[in-house]
Design an enzyme around this catalytic site. Structure first.
Site, mmCIF file in Angstrom:
data_model
loop_
_atom_site.group_PDB
_atom_site.id
_atom_site.type_symbol
_atom_site.label_atom_id
_atom_site.label_comp_id
_atom_site.label_asym_id
_atom_site.label_seq_id
_atom_site.Cartn_x
_atom_site.Cartn_y
_atom_site.Cartn_z
ATOM 1 N N ASN A 9 0.856 -1.184 0.000
ATOM 2 C CA ASN A 9 0.000 0.000 0.000
ATOM 3 C C ASN A 9 0.898 1.242 0.000
ATOM 4 O O ASN A 9 1.518 1.556 1.002
ATOM 5 C CB ASN A 9 -0.882 -0.051 1.261
ATOM 6 C CG ASN A 9 -1.667 1.220 1.488
ATOM 7 O OD1 ASN A 9 -1.781 2.070 0.597
ATOM 8 N ND2 ASN A 9 -2.217 1.361 2.685
ATOM 9 N N TRP A 10 0.935 1.912 -1.130
ATOM 10 C CA TRP A 10 1.840 3.063 -1.267
ATOM 11 C C TRP A 10 1.296 4.319 -0.590
ATOM 12 O O TRP A 10 1.992 5.323 -0.506
ATOM 13 C CB TRP A 10 2.105 3.363 -2.746
ATOM 14 C CG TRP A 10 2.822 2.281 -3.487
ATOM 15 C CD1 TRP A 10 3.220 1.057 -3.005
ATOM 16 C CD2 TRP A 10 3.243 2.313 -4.859
ATOM 17 N NE1 TRP A 10 3.850 0.332 -3.991
ATOM 18 C CE2 TRP A 10 3.873 1.093 -5.147
ATOM 19 C CE3 TRP A 10 3.128 3.267 -5.881
ATOM 20 C CZ2 TRP A 10 4.397 0.784 -6.404
ATOM 21 C CZ3 TRP A 10 3.644 2.966 -7.143
ATOM 22 C CH2 TRP A 10 4.283 1.741 -7.392
ATOM 23 N N LYS A 11 0.033 4.293 -0.199
ATOM 24 C CA LYS A 11 -0.613 5.468 0.411
ATOM 25 C C LYS A 11 -0.429 6.699 -0.500
ATOM 26 O O LYS A 11 -0.440 6.555 -1.721
ATOM 27 C CB LYS A 11 -0.071 5.697 1.826
ATOM 28 C CG LYS A 11 -0.154 4.424 2.667
ATOM 29 C CD LYS A 11 0.027 4.636 4.134
ATOM 30 C CE LYS A 11 -0.086 3.295 4.834
ATOM 31 N NZ LYS A 11 -0.018 3.396 6.286
ATOM 32 N N HIS A 98 -9.453 0.961 5.203
ATOM 33 C CA HIS A 98 -8.153 1.152 5.850
ATOM 34 C C HIS A 98 -8.342 2.104 7.037
ATOM 35 O O HIS A 98 -9.152 3.032 6.964
ATOM 36 C CB HIS A 98 -7.153 1.731 4.845
ATOM 37 C CG HIS A 98 -5.764 1.758 5.385
ATOM 38 N ND1 HIS A 98 -5.347 2.718 6.265
ATOM 39 C CD2 HIS A 98 -4.713 0.918 5.199
ATOM 40 C CE1 HIS A 98 -4.081 2.467 6.600
ATOM 41 N NE2 HIS A 98 -3.678 1.379 5.967
ATOM 42 N N GLU A 100 -6.801 4.543 8.066
ATOM 43 C CA GLU A 100 -6.655 5.978 7.749
ATOM 44 C C GLU A 100 -7.934 6.520 7.098
ATOM 45 O O GLU A 100 -8.289 7.685 7.291
ATOM 46 C CB GLU A 100 -5.419 6.189 6.853
ATOM 47 C CG GLU A 100 -4.135 5.996 7.654
ATOM 48 C CD GLU A 100 -2.957 5.426 6.869
ATOM 49 O OE1 GLU A 100 -2.968 5.478 5.629
ATOM 50 O OE2 GLU A 100 -2.025 4.928 7.530
ATOM 51 N N GLU A 170 -5.202 -5.086 10.666
ATOM 52 C CA GLU A 170 -4.151 -4.093 10.867
ATOM 53 C C GLU A 170 -4.394 -3.356 12.175
ATOM 54 O O GLU A 170 -5.186 -2.396 12.214
ATOM 55 C CB GLU A 170 -4.169 -3.079 9.723
ATOM 56 C CG GLU A 170 -3.931 -3.690 8.370
ATOM 57 C CD GLU A 170 -3.415 -2.653 7.387
ATOM 58 O OE1 GLU A 170 -2.289 -2.809 6.919
ATOM 59 O OE2 GLU A 170 -4.128 -1.672 7.129
ATOM 60 N N GLY A 176 2.627 2.148 10.732
ATOM 61 C CA GLY A 176 3.556 3.262 10.564
ATOM 62 C C GLY A 176 4.306 3.631 11.840
ATOM 63 O O GLY A 176 4.954 4.671 11.900
ATOM 64 N N SER A 216 3.608 -2.279 10.209
ATOM 65 C CA SER A 216 5.065 -2.342 10.362
ATOM 66 C C SER A 216 5.668 -3.698 9.982
ATOM 67 O O SER A 216 6.587 -4.182 10.646
ATOM 68 C CB SER A 216 5.474 -1.930 11.782
ATOM 69 O OG SER A 216 5.047 -0.609 12.050
ATOM 70 N N GLY A 237 2.896 -1.186 4.274
ATOM 71 C CA GLY A 237 2.906 0.241 3.942
ATOM 72 C C GLY A 237 4.316 0.701 3.639
ATOM 73 O O GLY A 237 4.846 0.512 2.540
ATOM 74 N N GLY A 238 4.949 1.301 4.645
ATOM 75 C CA GLY A 238 6.268 1.916 4.472
ATOM 76 C C GLY A 238 7.277 1.058 3.727
ATOM 77 O O GLY A 238 7.978 1.546 2.824
HETATM 78 P P1 PGA Z 1 3.004 0.207 7.627
HETATM 79 O O1 PGA Z 1 1.526 0.431 7.028
HETATM 80 O O2 PGA Z 1 3.530 -1.066 7.037
HETATM 81 O O3 PGA Z 1 3.771 1.421 7.204
HETATM 82 O O4 PGA Z 1 2.843 0.102 9.116
HETATM 83 C C1 PGA Z 1 0.644 -0.633 6.888
HETATM 84 C C2 PGA Z 1 -0.659 -0.160 6.293
HETATM 85 O O5 PGA Z 1 -1.126 0.944 6.634
HETATM 86 O O6 PGA Z 1 -1.261 -0.855 5.456
#
Ligand code: PGA
Length: 253
Positions: A9-11, A98, A100, A170, A176, A216, A237-238
């Site tokens: 997930n590149w956000k 998600h 967010e 998640e 993050g 993470s 994500g990251g």
């Molecule tokens: P992260 O994000 O790996 O940076 O913790 C995961 C996500 O939000 O899908």
């Protein structure tokens, strides 16, 4: 046996050009990998999708998802993208719910159940996210919260529909933050989620359900997490923003 799924997930990161470079790196890194029983998905920002699809097609190893969609086919909804538009662009998956989106855009389970059905109606495969916040976990409510998200968001779907849904657990406190749920904590919740599906839809559907862990995930913790019996891969994500890290996660599973 369930396939492993690794989704990045590149956000709201990368320019289009950077996104293309990232996919080129992934294509190169996967050249000699048969990806047996593994599915790799990248989930870039909407704007990047045509260029990313063009690039992934060159190697045929990576699938493409979107980060969100609206529930209508079209209409006066300024700033939104419909499932049909995504499908026509060649997108196969869409993340929904998600944390967010839940936190900053006030998406709730009621809205998400409509979006999930709308995505499925266009043959887009939803990756439905759930997970508790830190305060909910500290209050001992994590199982209850996740159960509510899963039941209210998904359990009005038919058996035929639910077969096409991926669930991503998640925990919000792990996203993050560099804090990962321990493999045991994650496994416990994944088993709980699978149990909910077993009760609602029966053993066959529950045992085929793909449940990803997110929060993470890094090359150095992926193997342990993905080695747990109910963890079928990750939503990353990251670490999906650097080809080397994402490839490290892919090869460790
Ligand atoms: P992260 O994000 O790996 O940076 O913790 C995961 C996500 O939000 O899908």
């Amino acid at each position: 046996m369930r396939n492993k799924v690794i989704a990045g997930n590149w956000k709201m990161y990368t320019t289009i050009e950077e996104g293309v470079v990232l996919v080129k790196g992934l294509n190169a890194g996967l050249e000699n990998n048969t990806l047996e029983n593994k599915k790799i998905i990248v989930i870039p920002p909407f704007l990047h999708i045509p260029s990313v699809i063009e690039e992934v097609k060159k190697a045929g190893k990576i699938h493409v998802g979107a980060q969100n969609c609206h529930h209508e086919k079209e209409g006066a909804y300024t700033g939104e993208i419909s499932p049909r538009m995504l499908k026509q662009a060649g997108v196969e998956y869409v993340t929904l719910g998600h944390s967010e989106r839940r936190q900053y855009f006030k998406e709730d389970n009621g809205m998400l159940t409509i979006k999930t059905a709308a995505a499925l109606a266009e043959n887009l495969l939803p990756i439905y996210c759930c997970g508790e916040t830190l305060s909910e976990r500290e209050a001992g409510k994590e199982r209850e919260i996740v159960q509510q998200q899963v039941e209210e968001g998904l359990f009005n779907l038919t058996e035929e529909q639910i077969k096409n849904v991926i669930v991503a657990y998640e925990p919000v406190w792990a996203i993050g933050t560099g804090k990962t749920a321990s493999p045991e904590q994650a496994q416990e919740m994944h088993a709980h989620i699978r149990g909910l599906f077993r009760t609602k839809y029966g053993e066959n559907i529950a045992s085929d359900l793909i449940i990803l862990y997110g929060g993470s995930v890094k090359p150095n913790n992926a193997a342990e997490l993905f080695g747990m019996p109910d963890i079928d891969g990750g939503l990353v994500g990251g670490a999906s923003l650097k080809a080397e890290d994402f490839l490290g996660i892919i090869t460790s599973c």
